[in-house]
Design a protein around this motif. Structure first.
Motif, PDB file in Angstrom:
ATOM      1  N   ARG A 152       0.872  -1.255  -0.021  1.00 33.97           N
ATOM      2  CA  ARG A 152      -0.038   0.288  -0.123  1.00 33.97           C
ATOM      3  C   ARG A 152       0.984   1.167  -0.018  1.00 33.97           C
ATOM      4  O   ARG A 152       0.452   2.443  -0.470  1.00 33.97           O
ATOM      5  N   GLY A 188      -8.396  -2.581  -0.472  1.00 32.87           N
ATOM      6  CA  GLY A 188      -9.054  -1.630   0.497  1.00 32.87           C
ATOM      7  C   GLY A 188      -9.764  -0.406  -0.124  1.00 32.87           C
ATOM      8  O   GLY A 188     -10.286   0.307   0.739  1.00 32.87           O
ATOM      9  N   ARG A 189      -9.583  -0.248  -1.220  1.00 30.57           N
ATOM     10  CA  ARG A 189     -10.602   0.786  -2.047  1.00 30.57           C
ATOM     11  C   ARG A 189     -10.937   0.382  -3.260  1.00 30.57           C
ATOM     12  O   ARG A 189     -10.306  -0.222  -4.053  1.00 30.57           O
ATOM     13  N   ASP A 233      -3.114 -11.036  -1.667  1.00 31.60           N
ATOM     14  CA  ASP A 233      -2.348 -10.249  -0.588  1.00 31.60           C
ATOM     15  C   ASP A 233      -1.097 -10.973  -0.138  1.00 31.60           C
ATOM     16  O   ASP A 233      -0.236 -10.631   0.746  1.00 31.60           O
TER      17      ASP A 233
END
Length: 245
Positions: A152, A188-189, A233
């Motif tokens: 990230r 996450g987005r 991930d």
């Protein structure tokens, strides 16, 4: 222990521990020949990279040389597989790591898989500066741009928005590329307009095939290993093998 994965993984891991580069190259090329790029990546290369990475992490930094050599051999066979010409004019898929991102193996796997389907590619590699990426998009006029982010901390949503907004072509008929946000760094987005976030190599490949109106092959039978390919991930290798400081 590699668990319930293809027998090829065990042979590849043993060759890696011996630093037997010729054997690794032969096994990797045979896997691609037997199963194709996607299955070879998901069920042979990634599980073996994970296993070697765990070996490194649990042995007080031993076997770093094993991981480096295995990563190099994987990269070598993937790049060799991506050299085929499409033989027909088409706007390419442009692939690049975002600035400060050095993990390139997943993009190399996607490049090879696109070549296997006869789709044109332009690979920029790791840590591409934003200005260089902008220039490449404007000069290539790609149908799609794949941006890889492993963490990230490197995922730049502002850069992704900029790329998705770049237009090119004749005045009055300008177009913009589809942007694929590949890698766990984008998690996450939700993707914005003009963007997709594929969950793996297979999904990225199918999405790009649809851009060109190409038929998407029937899903292949996958092994019980549950591979975690392009956009998961779990990294495909340790930071050391990827060239991080």
């Amino acid at each position: 222990p590699l668990g319930d994965v293809r027998q090829e993984c065990r042979g590849l891991a043993r060759a890696a521990i011996r630093l037997d580069a010729p054997a690794m190259e032969t096994l990797l090329e045979q896997a691609i020949s037997d199963y194709g790029i996607v299955t070879a990546w998901e069920e042979v290369m990634v599980p073996t990279l994970h296993a070697v990475g765990r070996k490194w992490e649990s042995s007080n930094d031993r076997y770093v040389e094993v991981e480096h050599m295995l990563s190099w051999q994987v990269s070598t066979v993937l790049r060799r597989a991506a050299t085929a010409s499409t033989g027909r004019p088409m706007p390419p898929v442009l692939l690049a790591c975002v600035p400060s991102e050095t993990h390139t193996l997943p993009l190399e796997a996607l490049t090879a898989a696109l070549s296997e389907r006869g789709l044109a590619t332009r690979m920029l590699g790791g840590a591409v500066p934003a200005e260089a990426l902008d220039a490449a998009v404007r000069r290539c006029g790609p149908a799609a741009v794949v941006l890889w982010s492993q963490a990230r901390s490197t995922a730049s949503h502002a850069l992704a928005r900029h790329v998705a907004g770049v237009t090119f072509g004749l005045r009055g008929a300008r177009t913009a590329p589809l942007v694929l946000l590949a890698g766990p760094g984008w998690a996450g987005r939700a993707p914005e307009s003009g963007m997709l976030r594929p969950r793996g190599l297979r999904e990225a490949l199918d999405s790009l095939s649809r851009v060109y109106g190409e038929p998407v092959p029937e899903p292949e039978r996958r092994s019980a290993a549950g591979p975690e390919p392009l956009g998961t991930d779990r990294p495909p290798m340790s930071p050391t093998a990827a060239g991080r400081p």
